[in-house]
Design an enzyme around this catalytic site. Sequence first.
Site, PDB file in Angstrom:
ATOM      1  N   ARG A 279       0.840  -1.193   0.000  1.00 51.86           N
ATOM      2  CA  ARG A 279       0.000   0.000   0.000  1.00 51.86           C
ATOM      3  C   ARG A 279       0.880   1.250   0.000  1.00 51.86           C
ATOM      4  O   ARG A 279       1.976   1.251   0.587  1.00 51.86           O
ATOM      5  CB  ARG A 279      -0.865  -0.024   1.263  1.00 51.86           C
ATOM      6  CG  ARG A 279      -1.870   1.125   1.411  1.00 51.86           C
ATOM      7  CD  ARG A 279      -2.960   1.041   0.405  1.00 51.86           C
ATOM      8  NE  ARG A 279      -4.136   1.818   0.813  1.00 51.86           N
ATOM      9  CZ  ARG A 279      -4.925   2.459  -0.038  1.00 51.86           C
ATOM     10  NH1 ARG A 279      -4.674   2.417  -1.329  1.00 51.86           N
ATOM     11  NH2 ARG A 279      -5.994   3.106   0.390  1.00 51.86           N
TER      12      ARG A 279
ATOM     13  N   THR B  84     -10.061   0.659  -9.018  1.00 53.75           N
ATOM     14  CA  THR B  84      -9.062  -0.280  -8.545  1.00 53.75           C
ATOM     15  C   THR B  84      -9.071  -1.390  -9.581  1.00 53.75           C
ATOM     16  O   THR B  84      -9.891  -1.402 -10.478  1.00 53.75           O
ATOM     17  CB  THR B  84      -9.487  -0.790  -7.154  1.00 53.75           C
ATOM     18  OG1 THR B  84      -9.728   0.346  -6.328  1.00 53.75           O
ATOM     19  CG2 THR B  84      -8.466  -1.674  -6.509  1.00 53.75           C
TER      20      THR B  84
ATOM     21  N   THR C  39      -4.323  -0.431  -7.035  1.00 50.26           N
ATOM     22  CA  THR C  39      -5.143   0.742  -7.322  1.00 50.26           C
ATOM     23  C   THR C  39      -4.329   2.022  -7.449  1.00 50.26           C
ATOM     24  O   THR C  39      -3.211   2.124  -6.936  1.00 50.26           O
ATOM     25  CB  THR C  39      -6.190   0.937  -6.203  1.00 50.26           C
ATOM     26  OG1 THR C  39      -7.038   2.029  -6.518  1.00 50.26           O
ATOM     27  CG2 THR C  39      -5.515   1.185  -4.872  1.00 50.26           C
ATOM     28  N   LEU C  40      -4.930   2.988  -8.141  1.00 44.98           N
ATOM     29  CA  LEU C  40      -4.471   4.376  -8.132  1.00 44.98           C
ATOM     30  C   LEU C  40      -5.460   5.229  -7.347  1.00 44.98           C
ATOM     31  O   LEU C  40      -5.292   6.430  -7.227  1.00 44.98           O
ATOM     32  CB  LEU C  40      -4.363   4.911  -9.563  1.00 44.98           C
ATOM     33  CG  LEU C  40      -3.228   4.342 -10.424  1.00 44.98           C
ATOM     34  CD1 LEU C  40      -3.408   4.739 -11.884  1.00 44.98           C
ATOM     35  CD2 LEU C  40      -1.879   4.822  -9.918  1.00 44.98           C
ATOM     36  N   ASN C  41      -6.530   4.623  -6.862  1.00 45.99           N
ATOM     37  CA  ASN C  41      -7.667   5.205  -6.157  1.00 45.99           C
ATOM     38  C   ASN C  41      -8.731   5.643  -7.148  1.00 45.99           C
ATOM     39  O   ASN C  41      -9.564   4.842  -7.545  1.00 45.99           O
ATOM     40  CB  ASN C  41      -7.281   6.349  -5.229  1.00 45.99           C
ATOM     41  CG  ASN C  41      -8.366   6.608  -4.191  1.00 45.99           C
ATOM     42  OD1 ASN C  41      -9.116   5.701  -3.826  1.00 45.99           O
ATOM     43  ND2 ASN C  41      -8.465   7.826  -3.702  1.00 45.99           N
TER      44      ASN C  41
ATOM     45  N   ASP D 295      -7.753   8.595   0.619  1.00 43.17           N
ATOM     46  CA  ASP D 295      -8.232   7.477   1.432  1.00 43.17           C
ATOM     47  C   ASP D 295      -7.973   7.683   2.921  1.00 43.17           C
ATOM     48  O   ASP D 295      -8.462   6.919   3.750  1.00 43.17           O
ATOM     49  CB  ASP D 295      -7.591   6.167   0.965  1.00 43.17           C
ATOM     50  CG  ASP D 295      -8.413   5.484  -0.118  1.00 43.17           C
ATOM     51  OD1 ASP D 295      -9.540   5.935  -0.376  1.00 43.17           O
ATOM     52  OD2 ASP D 295      -7.929   4.504  -0.715  1.00 43.17           O
TER      53      ASP D 295
ATOM     54  N   SER E  36      -7.755   1.057   3.412  1.00 47.52           N
ATOM     55  CA  SER E  36      -8.253   0.617   2.106  1.00 47.52           C
ATOM     56  C   SER E  36      -9.424  -0.336   2.285  1.00 47.52           C
ATOM     57  O   SER E  36      -9.575  -0.974   3.324  1.00 47.52           O
ATOM     58  CB  SER E  36      -7.134  -0.104   1.339  1.00 47.52           C
ATOM     59  OG  SER E  36      -7.643  -0.717   0.172  1.00 47.52           O
ATOM     60  N   SER E  37     -10.250  -0.421   1.239  1.00 44.73           N
ATOM     61  CA  SER E  37     -11.333  -1.401   1.214  1.00 44.73           C
ATOM     62  C   SER E  37     -10.963  -2.639   0.400  1.00 44.73           C
ATOM     63  O   SER E  37     -11.769  -3.570   0.286  1.00 44.73           O
ATOM     64  CB  SER E  37     -12.602  -0.770   0.614  1.00 44.73           C
ATOM     65  OG  SER E  37     -13.103   0.254   1.427  1.00 44.73           O
TER      66      SER E  37
ATOM     67  N   GLY F 284     -13.887   0.728  -5.029  1.00 46.62           N
ATOM     68  CA  GLY F 284     -13.913   1.677  -3.921  1.00 46.62           C
ATOM     69  C   GLY F 284     -14.592   1.082  -2.703  1.00 46.62           C
ATOM     70  O   GLY F 284     -14.297  -0.041  -2.282  1.00 46.62           O
TER      71      GLY F 284
END
Length: 561
Positions: free
Chosen positions: A99, A373, A391-393, A415, A444-445, A466
């Site tokens: 992360r 993501t 992810t890049l968000n 985030d 994060s999710s 997300g």
Amino acid sequence: MKKLFPPKTAFKIVLIFFTCNTFAQSPQRYYKNGMVVSAYPDASQVGVEILKKGGNAVDAAVAVQFALAVTYPEAGNIGGGGFMVFRSAKGETNTLDFREKAPLSASTNMFLDDKGNVVQGLSTSSHKASGVPGSVDGMVEAHKKYGKLKWSQLVQPAIELARNGFKISKRLASSLNSPSFKKMNPGKSYFIKDTEWLEGDILKQEDLAKTLELIRDKGRAGFYDGLVARQIAAEMKTGGGLITETDLKQYHSVWRKAITGYYKKEYTIITMPPPSSGGIALLQLLHSVENYPLNRWGHNADSTVQLMVEAERRVYADRSKYLGDPDFYKVPVDSLLRPAYINNRMSNFTWTAATPSSKIQPGSFVGYESDQTTHFSVVDKEGNAVAITTTLNGSFGSRIFVGGAGFLLNNEMDDFSSKAGTPNMYGLVGGVANSIQPGKRMLSSMTPSIIEKNGKLFMVVGTPGGSTIITSVFQTVLNVVDFNMDMQAAVAAKRFHHQWLPDNVTFEQNALSPAVSEKLKNKGYELTGPRAIGRVDAILVTPVGYEGGADPRGDDTKVGW
């Protein structure tokens, strides 16, 4: 690996075998030697070719990660981060946290104005929105620990895709036509074309190819040191960002013990610990519904939906308070996953009416957390399995390219909780546990997961989405285990979502029948939609071979061998 829910504590229920007629069982092909399911066909093909060359699941996963950085720029990346869940053919499990981290000069109130209000766009569409990338270090560490083939063999396919180009899909063409790339990148020509991008056009990325060559030849140092590190630092200075060469040198991914739990005794869920909130939330959700006859009620029936929504409401409330980076905050994992605690959280649930989220607060115990993501699942001939979510968000992250290096920066700083109780871009709220601190990983999710059945590999699963990631994985697991769907039907099935705040149930088109919608509305549930939810890529182990599920909501592709 810590067993938080031993079989003796699992709920005892009678399984009722039922064929769900709502979803026709889709035609399937089965493969004995391995399978890759990812967000783009070229990337899936790269992974299978690595398996054919004698690589294992980790080798293939590394190659897919770099290939997605080329072919799926919305979320595939070398400028972002993610999580990996691994299970060896012998049953060994591990997880890798790569992360992103807050830069060393980040501060708790960095996205607030002088009145203490969140400055709109600063955490999503600026150079300050980027956390220190972890993807390259993560792939290096995964390969170092478990890989078989040479590193250069795994990066080379991505270099060729970047330099020679690949045919873009209709979806990608539409995304590349966004004017935001020109707006956010003055003086740069990445993704810029004199005419509109069309399906079938060839996208070449020479600067990205050169960056990937440095990674191929120098490994970690090819990204976190030398030319690329200087390019990142220079880009930060240009836009007032915070990442420095020191931030890059000090970044390291972390191996963490997997969190495991049980569902209906025979299913073992192997999933990601914090700073992912997904693993804890998934286990809480599964235990919340375990003692109910979902199979008898049916997929997306009113009782099924109501129960799952009420469980989600409570789990996301807990997420808002208790989940964060375990290196900075003591996450009460054992307390959150204690069966008695979960049972108590559901004790005020009633069938007669919706429980307003205003009446649901995070639980308490003695002594006491993008839509863009991407996820991919890999299994090899021996039975090694990898689930990676990266992810890049936001879609294409901050949409800012690193000049000269040809890759996009993430906007993962969103985030964090910029301000306690203030929603982020996905409507999620948080508090002190997820506040911004230098060197801290944002919550994060992402929920990459591997499932065993009676001790043997059964499923590899995950999704982008997300805040909807957790509930999409939750529903996909239930679709297979409780509603007897095959893997493709399970990932294609229509989904719904609730996350405590805002207090509404979002749903996909045709996910809820008119009769079910009416019953839920009469009980006080606010329904909003339709909207697409998640893009699950998963693999199921069957007696006749590996069975893939590639989400039809995107260009996702399953390739077997």
